[in-house]
Design a protein around this motif. Structure first.
Motif, PDB file in Angstrom:
ATOM      1  N   LEU A 106     -43.093 -20.007  66.578  1.00 51.24           N
ATOM      2  CA  LEU A 106     -42.885 -20.313  67.927  1.00 51.24           C
ATOM      3  C   LEU A 106     -41.367 -20.550  68.139  1.00 51.24           C
ATOM      4  O   LEU A 106     -40.914 -20.140  69.349  1.00 51.24           O
ATOM      5  CB  LEU A 106     -43.564 -21.666  68.103  1.00 51.24           C
ATOM      6  N   ALA A 107     -40.531 -20.754  67.134  1.00 52.80           N
ATOM      7  CA  ALA A 107     -39.220 -20.772  67.193  1.00 52.80           C
ATOM      8  C   ALA A 107     -38.358 -19.492  67.300  1.00 52.80           C
ATOM      9  O   ALA A 107     -37.282 -19.358  67.774  1.00 52.80           O
ATOM     10  CB  ALA A 107     -38.582 -21.769  66.179  1.00 52.80           C
ATOM     11  N   GLY A 108     -39.067 -18.307  66.833  1.00 53.95           N
ATOM     12  CA  GLY A 108     -38.332 -17.196  66.427  1.00 53.95           C
ATOM     13  C   GLY A 108     -38.254 -16.174  67.405  1.00 53.95           C
ATOM     14  O   GLY A 108     -39.409 -16.237  68.427  1.00 53.95           O
ATOM     15  N   ASP A 109     -37.505 -15.247  67.527  1.00 54.32           N
ATOM     16  CA  ASP A 109     -37.500 -14.164  68.351  1.00 54.32           C
ATOM     17  C   ASP A 109     -38.228 -12.915  67.903  1.00 54.32           C
ATOM     18  O   ASP A 109     -38.825 -13.165  66.719  1.00 54.32           O
ATOM     19  CB  ASP A 109     -36.160 -13.645  68.947  1.00 54.32           C
ATOM     20  N   PHE A 110     -38.201 -11.952  68.601  1.00 55.04           N
ATOM     21  CA  PHE A 110     -39.263 -10.584  68.044  1.00 55.04           C
ATOM     22  C   PHE A 110     -38.688 -10.433  66.695  1.00 55.04           C
ATOM     23  O   PHE A 110     -39.582 -10.211  65.867  1.00 55.04           O
ATOM     24  CB  PHE A 110     -39.036  -9.580  68.968  1.00 55.04           C
ATOM     25  N   THR A 111     -37.515 -10.044  66.385  1.00 49.76           N
ATOM     26  CA  THR A 111     -37.121  -9.701  64.963  1.00 49.76           C
ATOM     27  C   THR A 111     -37.048 -10.481  64.102  1.00 49.76           C
ATOM     28  O   THR A 111     -37.830 -10.244  62.956  1.00 49.76           O
ATOM     29  CB  THR A 111     -35.666  -9.493  65.157  1.00 49.76           C
ATOM     30  N   VAL A 112     -36.870 -11.880  64.148  1.00 52.18           N
ATOM     31  CA  VAL A 112     -37.182 -12.973  63.261  1.00 52.18           C
ATOM     32  C   VAL A 112     -38.597 -12.996  62.925  1.00 52.18           C
ATOM     33  O   VAL A 112     -38.901 -12.847  61.563  1.00 52.18           O
ATOM     34  CB  VAL A 112     -36.757 -14.244  63.709  1.00 52.18           C
ATOM     35  N   ASN A 113     -39.450 -12.847  63.839  1.00 47.88           N
ATOM     36  CA  ASN A 113     -40.999 -13.040  63.682  1.00 47.88           C
ATOM     37  C   ASN A 113     -41.486 -11.881  62.876  1.00 47.88           C
ATOM     38  O   ASN A 113     -42.399 -11.700  61.897  1.00 47.88           O
ATOM     39  CB  ASN A 113     -41.736 -13.157  65.012  1.00 47.88           C
ATOM     40  N   MET A 114     -41.050 -10.499  63.391  1.00 45.73           N
ATOM     41  CA  MET A 114     -41.530  -9.335  62.769  1.00 45.73           C
ATOM     42  C   MET A 114     -41.211  -9.475  61.141  1.00 45.73           C
ATOM     43  O   MET A 114     -41.751  -9.130  60.190  1.00 45.73           O
ATOM     44  CB  MET A 114     -40.953  -8.180  63.392  1.00 45.73           C
ATOM     45  N   ARG A 115     -39.943  -9.889  61.040  1.00 45.09           N
ATOM     46  CA  ARG A 115     -39.535 -10.062  59.563  1.00 45.09           C
ATOM     47  C   ARG A 115     -40.269 -11.112  58.724  1.00 45.09           C
ATOM     48  O   ARG A 115     -40.863 -10.758  57.546  1.00 45.09           O
ATOM     49  CB  ARG A 115     -38.068 -10.455  59.505  1.00 45.09           C
ATOM     50  N   LEU A 116     -40.645 -11.994  59.371  1.00 41.06           N
ATOM     51  CA  LEU A 116     -41.587 -13.157  58.944  1.00 41.06           C
ATOM     52  C   LEU A 116     -42.957 -12.431  58.366  1.00 41.06           C
ATOM     53  O   LEU A 116     -43.441 -12.816  57.383  1.00 41.06           O
ATOM     54  CB  LEU A 116     -41.628 -14.407  59.583  1.00 41.06           C
ATOM     55  N   LEU A 117     -43.513 -11.765  59.500  1.00 45.87           N
ATOM     56  CA  LEU A 117     -44.890 -11.147  59.137  1.00 45.87           C
ATOM     57  C   LEU A 117     -44.886 -10.177  58.165  1.00 45.87           C
ATOM     58  O   LEU A 117     -45.749  -9.608  57.550  1.00 45.87           O
ATOM     59  CB  LEU A 117     -45.361 -10.643  60.680  1.00 45.87           C
ATOM     60  N   GLN A 118     -43.743  -9.330  58.167  1.00 46.09           N
ATOM     61  CA  GLN A 118     -43.653  -8.206  57.167  1.00 46.09           C
ATOM     62  C   GLN A 118     -43.365  -8.535  55.762  1.00 46.09           C
ATOM     63  O   GLN A 118     -43.642  -7.850  54.780  1.00 46.09           O
ATOM     64  CB  GLN A 118     -42.526  -7.335  57.585  1.00 46.09           C
ATOM     65  N   ASP A 119     -42.833  -9.771  55.561  1.00 44.29           N
ATOM     66  CA  ASP A 119     -42.467 -10.422  54.229  1.00 44.29           C
ATOM     67  C   ASP A 119     -42.963 -11.820  54.256  1.00 44.29           C
ATOM     68  O   ASP A 119     -42.087 -12.893  54.457  1.00 44.29           O
ATOM     69  CB  ASP A 119     -40.919 -10.229  54.099  1.00 44.29           C
ATOM     70  N   TYR A 120     -44.061 -12.243  54.298  1.00 39.58           N
ATOM     71  CA  TYR A 120     -44.698 -13.477  54.384  1.00 39.58           C
ATOM     72  C   TYR A 120     -43.994 -14.599  53.589  1.00 39.58           C
ATOM     73  O   TYR A 120     -43.859 -14.268  52.338  1.00 39.58           O
ATOM     74  CB  TYR A 120     -46.484 -13.293  54.212  1.00 39.58           C
ATOM     75  N   PRO A 121     -43.714 -15.646  54.166  1.00 42.13           N
ATOM     76  CA  PRO A 121     -43.007 -16.567  53.571  1.00 42.13           C
ATOM     77  C   PRO A 121     -43.712 -17.740  52.445  1.00 42.13           C
ATOM     78  O   PRO A 121     -42.870 -18.179  51.454  1.00 42.13           O
ATOM     79  CB  PRO A 121     -42.062 -17.655  54.501  1.00 42.13           C
ATOM     80  N   ILE A 122     -44.915 -17.852  52.692  1.00 41.99           N
ATOM     81  CA  ILE A 122     -45.574 -18.923  51.913  1.00 41.99           C
ATOM     82  C   ILE A 122     -46.268 -17.910  50.734  1.00 41.99           C
ATOM     83  O   ILE A 122     -46.826 -17.024  50.655  1.00 41.99           O
ATOM     84  CB  ILE A 122     -46.823 -19.497  52.614  1.00 41.99           C
TER      85      ILE A 122
END
Length: 392
Positions: A359-375
């Protein structure tokens, strides 16, 4: 542990009880996990009195596959072209006839090269797949054999031809063998001495035989990521009587799992109700139902489910976590009767657990999170998925 022993001691195993136990994770000790997976993947019958005769038959069938699909073609290749009549009258390497033995041989080589390339880099952060197996296939490695093994086929084909890389989209990338070899560290192409074989070579053989038996799907990149954890689980079984037959047992369990999952690998089915597109959209449908705010955020940023759920779903999350965590997730997936629906719940849980970041991230930040899952704590993810299942 004790509850598992009790459940597995029954002459006729109660599948419902076993599923409930396995859902919360299966102990590795005593080979319990490997045994449970064989039952959950519909390989071993629930009636234990049938196991001995069933396993004997299945392992004989697998030996027959080895003879028909690796040994006999290897002998035929060694004999092809030895006599002048064989080359000029019956068959030759340029024969355009689709039934030509040479034509089949060359097509098989394309598939074999792709499998070889993928299995060599299976779990590169672990030494296991590079190590020699304690139980090399004697049928293949018999020093009396004078035929072309898969290892020799790869060596010769890599030297003679360009490396062919066919991905799931059907795109073929052709590169020179020199270039292809440089993609890997030099030690990856070092083979073990005669009489030994690495675990990745066993996985290669399983996938090659699967491709030969299933020409409609053959081999698609990513299948190596599905067979890897199954083979690892069976080949590290503390019980040597089971471990000795890890190759055959893995082949049949992988085949059973693929019979449920194969539609994800068939491009022509993508947009059908059994295809991958429908499943990817199901993740967003569920998210819309469970967390409208997050769903709208992803929609607004035009983050489509295929950008990240394609890999999650087709490879059963095997690329998102370390191997021990993948195995723990699979304990739960395999124990759920509707395992692929539960996988959608897991994917949805993964999104909800990082909702604040998304919810806090922009497109680039969120795509990075989803491509490299943090948990990395899979227990938290599975608990959340179960919670979603219980409230649906």
């Amino acid at each position: 542990m004790k509850l598992f022993k009790v459940a597995l001691a029954e002459e006729k195993i109660n599948l419902k009880t076993l599923r409930e136990l396995c859902f919360n994770g299966i102990p590795f000790e005593g080979g319990i996990r490997a045994l449970c997976w064989k039952i959950l993947l519909n390989y071993l019958p629930v009636d234990q009195t049938q196991w001995e005769s069933f396993l004997k038959k299945q392992r004989e069938v697998y030996s027959q596959f080895l003879k028909e699909m690796i040994i006999q073609p290897g002998i035929a290749k060694a004999n092809l072209g030895l006599s002048r009549e064989d080359v000029t009258m019956e068959d030759h390497p340029l024969n355009p006839n689709p039934d030509s033995r040479w034509n089949t041989y060359f097509k098989d080589n394309e598939i074999l090269l792709q499998i070889d390339k993928d299995v060599r880099r299976l779990y590169p952060d672990m030494a296991f797949f590079q190590r020699p197996t304690e139980y090399p296939c004697q049928l293949i490695l018999d020093p009396q054999n004078d035929y072309e093994t898969l290892r020799r086929r790869v060596e010769q084909t890599t030297l003679k031809s360009q490396t062919v890389n066919c991905n799931r989209s059907g795109v073929t990338n052709v590169s020179s063998p020199g270039k292809a070899l440089n993609l890997y560290p030099s030690n990856e192409y070092e083979v073990l001495p005669n009489g030994s074989e690495a675990h990745w070579e066993v996985v290669e053989r399983i996938l090659f035989i699967y491709a030969k038996l299933n020409p409609g799907i053959a081999y698609v990149q990513g299948m190596n990521e599905i067979v890897g954890p199954i083979y690892y689980t069976f080949a590290t079984d503390p019980n040597s009587e089971w471990k000795e037959h890890a190759e055959a047992d893995t082949f049949f369990c992988f085949t059973n799992l693929m019979s449920e999952n194969r539609d994800n690998f068939i491009k022509s089915l993508d947009d059908s109700q059994c295809g991958i597109t429908y499943k990817m959209e199901s993740v967003y449908s569920m998210l819309k139902d469970k967390d409208m705010e997050l769903y709208l955020k992803l929609e607004e940023q035009n983050i489509k489910p295929q950008y990240f759920t394609f890999r999650w779903l087709t490879l059963l999350l095997s690329q998102e976590f370390l191997l021990p965590d993948v195995i723990r997730i699979w304990d739960t997936l395999f124990s759920d009767q509707d395992r692929f629906h539960f996988l959608i719940l897991v994917c949805c849980a993964m999104l909800i657990l990082i909702r604040d970041n998304l919810l806090a991230g922009d497109f680039t930040v969120n795509m990075r999170l989803l491509q490299d899952y943090p948990i990395s704590d899979v227990h938290t993810i599975l608990t959340k998925a179960k919670e979603l299942q219980d409230t649906s």
